[in-house]
Scaffold this motif. Structure first.
Motif, mmCIF file in Angstrom:
data_model
loop_
_atom_site.group_PDB
_atom_site.id
_atom_site.type_symbol
_atom_site.label_atom_id
_atom_site.label_comp_id
_atom_site.label_asym_id
_atom_site.label_seq_id
_atom_site.Cartn_x
_atom_site.Cartn_y
_atom_site.Cartn_z
ATOM 1 N N GLN A 4 -37.460 -62.798 -1.106
ATOM 2 C CA GLN A 4 -38.829 -62.415 -1.429
ATOM 3 C C GLN A 4 -39.757 -63.587 -1.184
ATOM 4 N N ALA A 5 -40.651 -63.412 -0.222
ATOM 5 C CA ALA A 5 -41.635 -64.441 0.084
ATOM 6 C C ALA A 5 -42.906 -64.189 -0.694
ATOM 7 N N CYS A 21 -40.182 -68.830 -1.096
ATOM 8 C CA CYS A 21 -39.235 -67.731 -0.931
ATOM 9 C C CYS A 21 -38.067 -67.962 -1.876
ATOM 10 N N VAL A 22 -37.809 -66.977 -2.710
ATOM 11 C CA VAL A 22 -36.648 -67.045 -3.580
ATOM 12 C C VAL A 22 -35.512 -66.307 -2.891
ATOM 13 N N ALA A 23 -34.355 -66.937 -2.889
ATOM 14 C CA ALA A 23 -33.194 -66.371 -2.190
ATOM 15 C C ALA A 23 -32.029 -66.267 -3.160
ATOM 16 N N PRO A 24 -31.935 -65.172 -3.885
ATOM 17 C CA PRO A 24 -30.854 -65.025 -4.854
ATOM 18 C C PRO A 24 -29.489 -64.980 -4.189
ATOM 19 N N GLY A 25 -28.477 -65.296 -4.963
ATOM 20 C CA GLY A 25 -27.123 -65.146 -4.458
ATOM 21 C C GLY A 25 -26.431 -66.464 -4.173
ATOM 22 N N ARG A 26 -25.114 -66.401 -4.152
ATOM 23 C CA ARG A 26 -24.295 -67.592 -3.978
ATOM 24 C C ARG A 26 -24.378 -68.155 -2.562
ATOM 25 N N THR A 27 -24.782 -67.322 -1.594
ATOM 26 C CA THR A 27 -24.762 -67.783 -0.204
ATOM 27 C C THR A 27 -25.927 -68.698 0.140
ATOM 28 N N TRP A 111 -33.230 -60.787 6.327
ATOM 29 C CA TRP A 111 -34.681 -60.914 6.312
ATOM 30 C C TRP A 111 -35.226 -60.558 4.941
ATOM 31 N N GLY A 112 -36.255 -61.266 4.545
ATOM 32 C CA GLY A 112 -36.924 -60.928 3.306
ATOM 33 C C GLY A 112 -38.168 -60.098 3.558
ATOM 34 N N ARG A 113 -38.784 -59.686 2.486
ATOM 35 C CA ARG A 113 -40.079 -59.025 2.596
ATOM 36 C C ARG A 113 -41.128 -60.063 2.955
ATOM 37 N N GLY A 114 -42.056 -59.683 3.767
ATOM 38 C CA GLY A 114 -43.036 -60.631 4.258
ATOM 39 C C GLY A 114 -44.209 -60.839 3.324
ATOM 40 N N THR A 115 -44.976 -61.861 3.644
ATOM 41 C CA THR A 115 -46.218 -62.130 2.929
ATOM 42 C C THR A 115 -47.311 -62.380 3.970
#
Length: 121
Positions: A4-5, A21-27, A111-115
């Motif tokens: 999510q950006a 941009c928040v990037a959840p997850g272990r990866t 890909w995340g959601r854009g801003t």
């Protein structure tokens, strides 16, 4: 798990914005992170990429010297500091997560959601 950006907006030419941009997850800590953008009426284009450790970065020629990508592995965050903005920087900006080579080749896996970033002249 979705990227999510945020941080986009309207700014005058010459101004600055900082995208997050928040990037959840272990990866997060095992992947490079990057930014792409899609100007109105054009295809998506590469902007910047940062390595897993943050020690290596690479930029598109169009933003080199004006934009800075960084990451905080403790917070699962990636940032894009944009200075000296130009009207041609107007675009929807997307953060991506993938191995470095995939981002460099323009084929990130996630890909995340854009801003939206709009730069007025």
């Amino acid at each position: 798990v979705q990227l999510q950006a945020s941080g986009g907006g309207l700014v005058q030419a010459g101004g600055s914005l900082r995208l997050s941009c928040v990037a959840p997850g272990r990866t997060f800590r095992s992947n490079a992170m990057g930014w792409f953008r899609q100007p109105p009426g054009k295809e998506r284009e590469f902007v910047a990429v940062i390595s897993v450790s943050g020690g290596y970065t690479f930029y598109a020629d169009s933003v080199k010297g004006r934009f800075t990508i960084s990451r905080d592995n403790a917070k699962n965050m990636v940032y894009l500091q944009m200075n000296s903005l130009k009207p041609e920087d107007t675009a929807v900006y997307y953060c991506v997560r993938s191995p470095w080579n995939d981002i460099y080749a323009g084929r990130p896996n996630e890909w995340g959601r854009g801003t939206q970033v709009t730069v007025s002249s």
